[in-house]
Write a protein that holds these residues in place. Structure first.
Motif, mmCIF file in Angstrom:
data_model
loop_
_atom_site.group_PDB
_atom_site.id
_atom_site.type_symbol
_atom_site.label_atom_id
_atom_site.label_comp_id
_atom_site.label_asym_id
_atom_site.label_seq_id
_atom_site.Cartn_x
_atom_site.Cartn_y
_atom_site.Cartn_z
ATOM 1 N N GLY A 5 28.229 5.045 -4.741
ATOM 2 C CA GLY A 5 28.555 4.259 -5.872
ATOM 3 C C GLY A 5 27.282 3.193 -5.847
ATOM 4 N N PHE A 6 26.112 3.163 -5.433
ATOM 5 C CA PHE A 6 25.040 2.386 -5.521
ATOM 6 C C PHE A 6 23.991 2.990 -6.731
ATOM 7 N N SER A 7 23.530 2.203 -7.593
ATOM 8 C CA SER A 7 22.333 2.487 -8.135
ATOM 9 C C SER A 7 21.366 1.847 -7.918
ATOM 10 N N LEU A 8 20.105 2.790 -8.109
ATOM 11 C CA LEU A 8 18.748 2.265 -7.358
ATOM 12 C C LEU A 8 17.607 2.052 -8.785
ATOM 13 N N PHE A 9 16.862 1.161 -8.850
ATOM 14 C CA PHE A 9 15.697 0.880 -9.570
ATOM 15 C C PHE A 9 14.440 0.579 -8.810
ATOM 16 N N ILE A 10 13.343 1.147 -9.456
ATOM 17 C CA ILE A 10 12.117 1.109 -8.726
ATOM 18 C C ILE A 10 11.403 0.191 -9.492
ATOM 19 N N LYS A 11 10.716 -0.880 -8.582
ATOM 20 C CA LYS A 11 9.513 -1.884 -9.289
ATOM 21 C C LYS A 11 8.671 -1.737 -8.293
ATOM 22 N N THR A 12 6.986 -1.548 -9.072
ATOM 23 C CA THR A 12 6.160 -1.724 -8.317
ATOM 24 C C THR A 12 5.087 -2.864 -8.609
ATOM 25 N N SER A 13 4.358 -3.452 -7.550
ATOM 26 C CA SER A 13 3.577 -4.565 -7.855
ATOM 27 C C SER A 13 2.438 -4.713 -6.890
ATOM 28 N N GLN A 14 1.420 -5.390 -6.941
ATOM 29 C CA GLN A 14 0.425 -5.506 -5.975
ATOM 30 C C GLN A 14 0.871 -6.043 -4.805
ATOM 31 N N ARG A 15 -0.007 -5.517 -3.850
ATOM 32 C CA ARG A 15 0.334 -5.657 -2.043
ATOM 33 C C ARG A 15 0.624 -7.214 -2.060
ATOM 34 N N VAL A 53 17.329 -3.220 -6.524
ATOM 35 C CA VAL A 53 15.959 -2.785 -7.094
ATOM 36 C C VAL A 53 15.193 -3.043 -6.055
ATOM 37 N N ILE A 54 14.513 -1.610 -5.670
ATOM 38 C CA ILE A 54 13.427 -1.592 -4.480
ATOM 39 C C ILE A 54 12.115 -1.596 -5.034
ATOM 40 N N GLU A 55 11.620 -2.702 -4.394
ATOM 41 C CA GLU A 55 9.918 -2.827 -4.741
ATOM 42 C C GLU A 55 9.125 -2.279 -3.692
ATOM 43 N N THR A 56 8.018 -1.526 -4.247
ATOM 44 C CA THR A 56 6.831 -1.012 -3.506
ATOM 45 C C THR A 56 5.632 -1.820 -3.900
ATOM 46 N N ALA A 57 4.711 -1.741 -3.155
ATOM 47 C CA ALA A 57 3.051 -1.800 -3.418
ATOM 48 C C ALA A 57 2.616 -0.997 -4.517
ATOM 49 N N GLY A 58 3.042 0.019 -4.923
ATOM 50 C CA GLY A 58 2.674 1.038 -5.964
ATOM 51 C C GLY A 58 1.484 1.706 -5.486
ATOM 52 N N GLU A 59 1.121 1.864 -4.126
ATOM 53 C CA GLU A 59 -0.169 2.424 -3.642
ATOM 54 C C GLU A 59 -0.006 3.967 -3.336
ATOM 55 N N SER A 60 1.076 4.701 -3.567
ATOM 56 C CA SER A 60 1.304 5.880 -3.265
ATOM 57 C C SER A 60 2.515 6.499 -3.986
ATOM 58 N N THR A 61 2.328 7.787 -4.655
ATOM 59 C CA THR A 61 3.307 8.400 -5.410
ATOM 60 C C THR A 61 4.486 8.865 -4.409
ATOM 61 N N LEU A 62 4.004 8.983 -3.142
ATOM 62 C CA LEU A 62 4.950 9.508 -2.163
ATOM 63 C C LEU A 62 6.258 8.585 -2.312
ATOM 64 N N GLU A 63 6.027 7.224 -2.328
ATOM 65 C CA GLU A 63 7.116 6.250 -2.405
ATOM 66 C C GLU A 63 8.064 6.591 -3.513
ATOM 67 N N THR A 64 7.380 6.777 -4.702
ATOM 68 C CA THR A 64 8.261 6.563 -5.919
ATOM 69 C C THR A 64 8.976 8.221 -6.022
ATOM 70 N N ASP A 65 8.131 8.970 -5.438
ATOM 71 C CA ASP A 65 8.981 10.619 -5.133
ATOM 72 C C ASP A 65 10.037 10.596 -4.306
ATOM 73 N N VAL A 66 9.969 9.762 -3.117
ATOM 74 C CA VAL A 66 11.157 9.911 -2.234
ATOM 75 C C VAL A 66 12.345 8.815 -2.939
#
Length: 633
Positions: free
Chosen positions: A472-482, A447-460
């Motif tokens: 063989g690794f799965s990735l999930f995206i989670k955003t939260s406030q900085r 689970v990769i967490e970001t501050a959710g401040e840019s669509t660039l992060e989620t696009d990449v």
């Protein structure tokens, strides 16, 4: 009444050095000059002002006038005026070399004795003189005051854990002497958010319990809604985010608007200490209007011609839209090179509380495998139109310390080698979907967490998700406030995060290499180790990985060294360790930052380096030398 003597004095004050020609006063100031509420130019600037030779810099000497509009996302962003205005005791030039600015000169002996000479006749924006007393007040009555600095003297003012001895040598000369070298001192003064050594003492005494009577201080606390005198003093003295319009400043423009407001007005400082080769006092531009707008629509408003100078709040994804705006509005858009070591980077949390993942991340083969699996070329083409540089998280070729092997370290796209490394680690078991199984039987889900401040992060991250499936690794995206995001990292709740890479990708050997070692709690790959260093061992805990321990040792060695060649050697050793061990997974650097400006605004460079540290966004390019003309630039 203006007498003949006063008129002659005004004319004499405006003579261009070496000529009999008078340098005109800004029309913006003429009402104040006629009313005699401002002194003439010769009395407003230092006897030896900082002279900026624009022609020698390949730019045009300008003329006075104009109002520049800029968009900001919130009230706190008025700090951009302090960053871009870039008036510092000691600052960087465009080549990132130190030069005196507010100071007339500085002298450094043994890397620990710093003598500062103040410009004779230099004044604060309210007309009061800048003297050694302002330095003394700031040191003795503010920095050393336990009510105002509960955490003690800040780290940049310590060498071997000790503060300097401060001396006033005369009215215009002060000295700071440490018992050991302090290489952080000058970079700290030149920083975007600089060390504060200088407050206007005549003004700030009104809010200090040592100088103000108790009854009046209590009234001021009530007036400004402060519960303690220290809170009042801090509120009234804030320079980095200049919310107090009454606070005298040395910046080129001074805030005239008290918050809260939807628009902040900054006007020229009539006592600013710089002049051009024609004797004209800088800045050329009279006013900045900072209009608060929702961050999400700043690019749209910028492209609609509602900003005259915009670099913050916009990104490369807005470039095509801005280029189209050039056809409809009198604006130009230029591209500067961003200075981060990687525009975005993946940061495996070596301090995460999940023991299985922590053990895996401590194995360099896992970090290398995750890096090798990423197709940086695809990300560069999709997200940056192929204009970025595919690279590890490291310094740029613009730095004198750059070596190609740092950029290429484990940054090629080689999923076969990545799979081989993971097999070598022992992650050979997979489920029916091809996802590897961890030693405890769980699926290898990151689970990769970001501050959710840019669509660039989620696009990449969506692209990386496909890359990692092949190993063989799965990735999930989670955003939260900085703030929540950083707190969770410190608590060990985040396994991996996405953030910017190294903040300063264009260092010289004399700049601190601390971001390469666990040294701060905002380093998301090792926040607990960083807190241990930052708190001088009071919080967090020391690093356990040998390579991280070595980085801390090298950082301490750099701090004790005064020889530039030795500092360069230490930088290279740290860069080698950092990149070979993939402590952060870089993707693309040298990406481009649009800078949009009015077509009538001159002296905005065609290109440049762009970052918070060390270029202070546009600061090293001196926006006080930008000027308006009826002709397009």
């Amino acid at each position: 009444m203006i007498t003949r003597r006063t008129t002659l004095g005004m004319l004499a004050s405006m003579l261009v050095p070496g000529t009999s020609r008078a340098a005109p006063e800004p029309a913006f100031l003429r009402p104040y000059l006629r009313a005699q509420t401002l002194p003439v130019l010769s009395e407003r600037i230092p006897k030896n002002p900082r002279r900026v030779n624009l022609a020698a810099m390949g730019r045009e000497p300008g003329k006075y006038g104009g109002t520049a509009r800029m968009l900001i996302g919130s009230q706190k962003d008025i700090r951009y005026m302090t960053i871009n205005g870039y008036a510092r005791l000691v600052g960087y030039d465009e080549n990132l070399q130190f030069q005196p600015d507010i100071l007339e000169s500085f002298d450094v002996q043994e890397g620990r004795i710093f003598t500062f000479r103040i410009r004779d006749g230099h004044r604060w924006s309210n007309g009061s003189y800048l003297t050694a007393e302002d330095f003394r007040y700031t040191w003795e009555d503010v920095i050393l005051n336990k009510d105002l600095r509960k955490g003690g003297v800040q780290r940049e003012l310590l060498a071997d854990g000790k503060p300097p001895v401060f001396e006033v040598l005369d009215e215009l000369t002060v000295r700071y002497t440490w018992s050991a070298p302090n290489p952080d001192f000058l970079p700290g003064l030149a920083a975007a958010s600089p060390i504060i050594l200088l407050l206007p003492s005549a003004y700030m005494r009104h809010f200090h319990k040592k100088y103000q009577d108790e009854f009046r201080l209590s009234a001021l606390m009530k007036q400004y809604r402060a519960k303690k005198w220290a809170d009042l003093h801090i509120k009234m003295s804030r320079q980095y985010r200049p919310e107090n319009p009454d606070l005298p400043t040395l910046d080129p423009w001074m805030n005239r608007t008290a918050p809260p407001a939807e628009q902040f007005v900054f006007e020229r400082n009539p006592f600013f200490h710089r002049v051009d080769e024609n004797g004209l006092q800088l800045p050329y531009i009279d006013r900045f209007l900072l209009n608060i707008s929702s961050s999400e629509i700043i690019p749209a408003k910028t492209g609609a011609g509602e900003s005259d100078l915009q670099s913050t709040g916009v990104d490369f994804s807005d470039y095509a839209f801005f280029k189209d705006s050039e056809k409809r509005y009198p604006v130009k858009v230029k591209l500067f090179k961003r200075t981060e070591g990687s525009r975005i980077a993946l940061l495996p949390n070596l301090n995460c509380s999940d023991k299985v993942w922590r053990n895996l991340f401590w194995d360099v083969r896992v970090r290398r495998a995750l890096s090798l699996a990423i197709d940086r070329h695809e990300i560069n083409m999709v997200s940056f139109y192929g204009l970025g540089k595919e690279s590890a998280d490291t310094i740029l070729p613009d730095s004198p310390l750059f070596k190609p092997e740092y950029a290429s370290a484990w940054a090629s796209h080689d999923p076969d080698q990545a799979n081989a490394l993971l097999d070598e680690v022992g992650l050979t078991q997979k489920n029916s979907a091809g996802i590897r199984l961890l030693p405890d039987g769980r699926e290898a889900q990151i689970v990769i967490e970001t501050a959710g401040e840019s669509t660039l992060e989620t696009d990449v991250l969506e692209l990386i998700k496909d890359h990692w499936m092949k190993i063989g690794f799965s990735l999930f995206i989670k955003t939260s406030q900085r703030d929540v995001f950083r707190s969770r990292a410190m608590g060990g709740d985040i396994i991996m995060s996405m953030w910017n890479g190294l903040e300063n990708g264009v260092p010289t050997a004399d700049m601190n290499p601390s971001r390469l070692a666990p040294s701060a709690d905002d380093q998301l790959q090792w926040p607990v180790w960083g807190m241990h260093y930052l708190s001088l061992g009071q919080n967090g805990h020391a690093p356990e990985l040998p390579e991280a321990i070595k980085l801390v040792e090298l950082l301490k060695e750099w701090k004790r060294t005064v020889d530039s060649a030795q500092r360069a050697r230490i930088w290279h050793e740290m860069l080698e360790i950092y990149t070979q061990n993939v402590f952060s997974i870089g993707i693309v650097n040298a990406t481009l930052q649009p800078v949009l400006h009015s077509s009538h605004l001159h002296n905005v460079p065609e290109t440049g380096l762009y970052g918070f540290d060390p270029t202070c966004y546009l600061g090293v390019y001196m926006p006080d030398t930008f000027w308006y003309s009826s002709e397009v630039s």
